[in-house]
Design an enzyme around this catalytic site. Structure first.
Site, PDB file in Angstrom:
ATOM      1  N   THR A   1      44.108  91.742   8.371  1.00 21.04           N
ATOM      2  CA  THR A   1      44.821  91.605   9.641  1.00 21.04           C
ATOM      3  C   THR A   1      46.315  91.851   9.453  1.00 21.04           C
ATOM      4  O   THR A   1      46.967  92.489  10.288  1.00 21.04           O
ATOM      5  CB  THR A   1      44.577  90.214  10.242  1.00 21.04           C
ATOM      6  OG1 THR A   1      43.167  90.017  10.435  1.00 21.04           O
ATOM      7  CG2 THR A   1      45.276  90.076  11.586  1.00 21.04           C
TER       8      THR A   1
ATOM      9  N   ASP B   1      38.626  93.504  14.556  1.00 21.51           N
ATOM     10  CA  ASP B   1      38.185  92.699  13.416  1.00 21.51           C
ATOM     11  C   ASP B   1      36.662  92.580  13.438  1.00 21.51           C
ATOM     12  O   ASP B   1      36.040  92.558  14.504  1.00 21.51           O
ATOM     13  CB  ASP B   1      38.839  91.315  13.477  1.00 21.51           C
ATOM     14  CG  ASP B   1      38.767  90.596  12.154  1.00 21.51           C
ATOM     15  OD1 ASP B   1      38.416  91.243  11.136  1.00 21.51           O
ATOM     16  OD2 ASP B   1      39.059  89.385  12.110  1.00 21.51           O
TER      17      ASP B   1
END
Length: 352
Positions: A62, A106
């Site tokens: 991330t 994600d």
């Protein structure tokens, strides 16, 4: 000690994340390759190729996605694969992207199949077909979208379909961190959190962090609490050892559940083999928790092995728990027959 981030932890992580590749610690190969991809795209005045980041949780996927947006000077839209249940959800998200924006998905391997098929055309042609109506009267309306960069993150690269994987121009494989790299992460985090961290204290925390920056930062915050309440606020080796002992994190990074799994395998089942369902019942957890949370690190640390007949404890597991090895040794958890003992057998003790 799970590498997955909790809801409250995400807030803290956002303050500790690096904002440029220069500040990003670790993953030198991926960072170097990604820097070349971004710099080449900026010089050509085009959007970079789509990026896929794979690897265990907590290693910075991330953070790298946010850094890509920062390096390009564009905004980053964040979503997750399980949240995209219909192709219409993805079409609405894509149509709202500005030129050059970064879309971060994600756990992209968990995206719904209809949405994934819509993503193929969006990634290649920057166009989506929106279906209006149902049955024979249904009409596909082509919708042009602005050029964008898709950054996908996955912890299970093997679950990605071939067509989706092939559409990524750059694939980065994230690796576990070395203790020296984790000490750099801890030094930076301690500076941002205002924690006085000694080199010895940093080494102690890094050695118990399972090679994962997220776990290292989590342990640092817990040791900080102990240092402020029980000591003078400085995180030394002695303070770190006392704090981590209080939180049931041993010198290898095993927590209470990890040790419970090992102790059940070694003490109750003689080293195995034993099935994961039986092992989960013995420690009072769900099989999924044992398989997804505990086993990856135990296998990587050489304390547990997966065999076709079940889980077995290695010699290192017996030594770590301070248990005497069975007579005849324990190659991969199988008790070798001792010719001096009547009735001894080399067969597995427990079925999977």
């Amino acid at each position: 000690m799970s590498p997955q981030a909790g809801d409250e932890e995400r807030v803290v992580e956002s303050a500790l994340r690096p904002h440029s590749l220069h500040d990003f610690i670790g993953q030198p190969k991926v960072a170097r390759q990604l820097a070349l991809v971004l710099e080449g795209a900026k010089r050509r005045g085009r959007t970079p190729d789509h990026v896929l980041l794979s690897g265990p949780p907590g290693l910075g996927k991330t953070s790298l996605a946010l850094i890509i947006g920062s390096e390009l000077g564009t905004s980053v839209k964040i979503t997750s694969g399980p949240a995209i249940e219909r192709s219409g959800d993805l079409a609405a998200m894509l149509s709202n992207l500005a030129p050059g924006d970064v879309l971060f998905i994600d756990e992209i391997h968990r995206i719904a199949r209809p949405a994934e098929e819509l993503l193929y055309m969006a990634m290649e042609d920057f166009r989506v077909d929106v279906v209006v109506g149902k049955g024979p009267g249904a009409t596909a309306i082509p919708l042009e979208i602005n050029p964008f960069t898709l950054v996908g993150a996955t912890t299970r690269a093997g679950l990605l379909t071939g067509p989706l994987r092939d559409r990524f121009g750059f694939v980065g494989q994230m690796e576990f961190y070395e203790p020296a790299e984790l000490q750099q992460v801890l030094a930076r985090s301690a500076d941002l959190l205002g924690v006085e961290l000694t080199a010895e204290g940093s080494a102690e925390i890094a050695g118990r962090s399972r090679g994962t920056p997220r776990i290292a930062n989590r342990l640092l915050r817990r040791v900080r609490d102990y240092a402020e309440v029980e000591a003078d606020g400085r995180v030394t080796r002695e303070v770190a050892e006392a704090a981590l002992a209080l939180y049931d994190v041993d010198h290898l990074g095993l927590d209470r559940l990890d040790r419970a799994v090992l102790e059940a395998l070694v003490v109750k089942f003689g080293g195995g083999p034993v099935g994961v369902a039986t092992l989960a019942v013995a420690v009072g957890e769900e099989p999924h928790t044992v398989e997804e949370v505990c086993e990856p690190f135990l296998v990587r640390a050489g304390l547990l092995a997966r065999t076709p007949r079940g889980r077995v404890a290695t010699e290192a597991a017996w030594q770590h728990l301070g248990q005497p090895l069975p007579r005849g040794g324990i190659p991969l958890g199988r008790v070798t027959a001792d010719p001096q003992v009547s009735g001894a057998s080399s067969e597995a003790l427990f079925d999977a």
